[in-house]
Structures are given as structure tokens and as C-alpha cells.
Design an enzyme around this catalytic site. Structure first.
Site, PDB file in Angstrom:
ATOM      1  N   ALA A 155     -12.572 -12.451 -17.936  1.00  0.00           N
ATOM      2  CA  ALA A 155     -13.860 -13.030 -17.749  1.00  0.00           C
ATOM      3  C   ALA A 155     -14.310 -14.092 -19.065  1.00  0.00           C
ATOM      4  O   ALA A 155     -13.989 -13.640 -20.270  1.00  0.00           O
ATOM      5  CB  ALA A 155     -14.988 -12.082 -17.763  1.00  0.00           C
ATOM      6  N   GLU A 204      -7.039  -7.934 -13.521  1.00  0.00           N
ATOM      7  CA  GLU A 204      -7.966  -7.378 -12.350  1.00  0.00           C
ATOM      8  C   GLU A 204      -7.668  -8.366 -11.023  1.00  0.00           C
ATOM      9  O   GLU A 204      -7.370  -8.035  -9.862  1.00  0.00           O
ATOM     10  CB  GLU A 204      -9.243  -7.289 -12.657  1.00  0.00           C
ATOM     11  N   GLU A 209     -10.565  -4.424 -22.298  1.00  0.00           N
ATOM     12  CA  GLU A 209     -11.999  -4.548 -22.340  1.00  0.00           C
ATOM     13  C   GLU A 209     -12.607  -3.688 -23.422  1.00  0.00           C
ATOM     14  O   GLU A 209     -13.629  -3.884 -23.985  1.00  0.00           O
ATOM     15  CB  GLU A 209     -12.649  -4.207 -20.919  1.00  0.00           C
TER      16      GLU A 209
END
Length: 254
Positions: A64, A110, A130
Site C-alpha cells: 500500500a 496480498e 507490515e
């Protein structure tokens, strides 16, 4: 489509390329929108039977866009965020192949796991990173990963944030196989062509039934499979395939 995503077709294969190479193809809100539109477009195109997702530059996706996310409120993330992409992938009926051409981390992994099959170049590195940022995976990194590699390996990957080589990822079942860097797209296209040569309805039902195995008990899964088997058996393509076998000829798929 210009912008964060590039699209092309190669025969019956649709190809989606993540196109933020300067940002290691980090997934921002614009890319989420562009990816959903790309999948919508290929879903409507009956000539496209399978889809490959890969990245431009030296990464599949580093995850992200953390910079963008840092400026979003928790309400914005919780109410929308990247959820439209994951929802679209879950409802996409055609087979999707992830071709991992480099760093595949966080939300990038993911995304790869949300596809149906993944192959990677040997130089690729994969991980759920993460926890290095003081957060945790939020789009399948604790769920799909654990189903793919088991509890022990998932714990190691998520809790340490370590990256795996493509060869190690293949050995633990996270990807189908690792290939030499120059052969990645050839391998992905080869798989795509092999799938695309089969009747579309049979592909869709088979994909649906395999995915159900991760979300049901064995008995429920067997009943789900049996229902889809009957649908395939009664379909025009199913009847043609069986008739062609009995008549010792090649089937003529419509």
C-alpha cells in the site's frame, strides 16, 4: 487505460500491468480505482478468457502507498480504502495469474494471493512486512497466507516481517513456481493459454469450487462441488465434450 494501470490483450489473455514504477507500484487509491475498472473491462470482454497481473519496473508491488494512507483518517480507511479491489477480485470469475517480477510485499503479496495462481521470477522477494511499520496485514496477509503456508511459516513471515526468496516461496507453497527472470511472462502466458483452451464455463465452475474448499467443511465442499459438476455436465460445453470423446474426435467449443 493510462495512469496507474496499463492494459493489453495477447490472444485470449488480458494483461494488467501495475504502473507506478517510481513508487515500486505501491497501491494508492487511484490504482485501486484503475484496477477495478481494468477487471470490469476484461470481465465484459468475452474474447478474454484469463487475466495476468504483473508490474512495470523492478517490483510487482511493494504494498500500500503508506504516504497516502498516513494522510487518510481511520474512518476513510475503514469505510473504503482498498476494499473495492479485494471485493472485485473475489467476484471475478475468470482465472487470474499473478506474475511477480520483483519485490512483492505487504499489500502487494496480498494482491498476489488474491489471484488464483502466482509465478515469480527468481529475483523476486516476497513477504508480509507490515509489522516493520508497527501495523499488521489487513487484506488477507494473516488469512490467505496461513492457508497457503501453514501456521508456523505464516507466524514467522508476519511477526518478523522477513522476505522470502522466490525459490523458498515455491517450496512452501506460496507460489506455484519460480522461473528465470527472462522467462516470467512466457511462463505466465503459457499457463494462461493452457487454461484459456478449456471451456469457459468449466473454468469458472472449477475455480469457484476450489475456492469454496477454503471456506467450507469437507461435506459442504463436496456438496458444492457436486452441484457445480451437475451444472457442467448439463452445459452445452459439457455435452459437446462428452459427445466428442465418445465419437473419438476433438470437441468444438463454442
Amino acid at each position: 487505460m493510462a495512469g496507474t494501470v496499463e492494459m493489453e490483450t495477447r490472444g485470449s489473455t488480458g494483461i494488467i500491468r501495475l504502473n507506478r514504477p517510481a513508487k515500486l507500484n505501491a497501491i494508492n487509491m487511484e490504482m485501486v480505482k484503475d484496477l477495478v475498472e481494468a477487471f470490469d473491462s476484461f470481465d465484459r470482454d468475452d474474447a478474454v478468457r484469463t487475466v495476468i497481473v504483473t508490474g512495470n519496473g523492478k517490483a510487482f508491488s511493494a504494498g500500500a502507498d503508506v504516504v497516502e494512507m498516513s494522510h487518510m483518517s481511520i474512518e476513510e480507511v475503514a469505510r473504503g480504502g482498498h476494499m473495492p479491489l479485494w471485493t472485485r477480485l473475489r467476484s471475478f470469475r475468470k482465472p487470474v495469474i499473478a506474475a511477480l517480477n520483483g519485490i512483492t510485499a505487504g499489500g502487494g503479496l496480498e494482491l498476489a494471493m488474491a489471484c488464483d495462481i502466482a509465478v515469480a521470477s527468481r529475483s523476486a522477494m516476497l513477504g508480509q512486512t507490515e509489522t516493520n511499520l508497527g501495523i499488521m496485514p489487513g487484506a488477507g496477509g494473516t488469512q490467505r497466507l496461513t492457508r497457503a503456508v501453514g501456521k508456523q511459516k505464516a507466524m514467522e513471515m508476519v511477526l518478523t516481517g522477513k522476505l522470502l526468496s522466490a525459490d523458498e516461496a515455491a517450496r512452501c507453497g506460496l507460489i506455484l513456481r519460480a522461473v528465470d527472470d527472462g522467462n516470467l511472462m512466457d511462463e505466465a502466458v503459457s499457463i494462461s493459454v493452457a487454461m484459456g483452451s478449456k471451456p469457459q464455463f468449466a473454468l469458472e465452475l472449477s475455480k469457484e469450487s476450489i475456492n469454496a474448499a477454503f471456506e467450507t467443511t469437507l461435506q459442504q465442499g463436496l456438496e458444492f462441488e457436486r452441484r457445480d459438476f451437475y451444472l457442467s455436465l448439463g452445459s452445452e460445453e459439457g455435452r459437446e465434450g462428452i459427445t466428442a470423446f465418445v465419437e473419438k474426435r476433438k470437441p468444438e467449443w463454442k
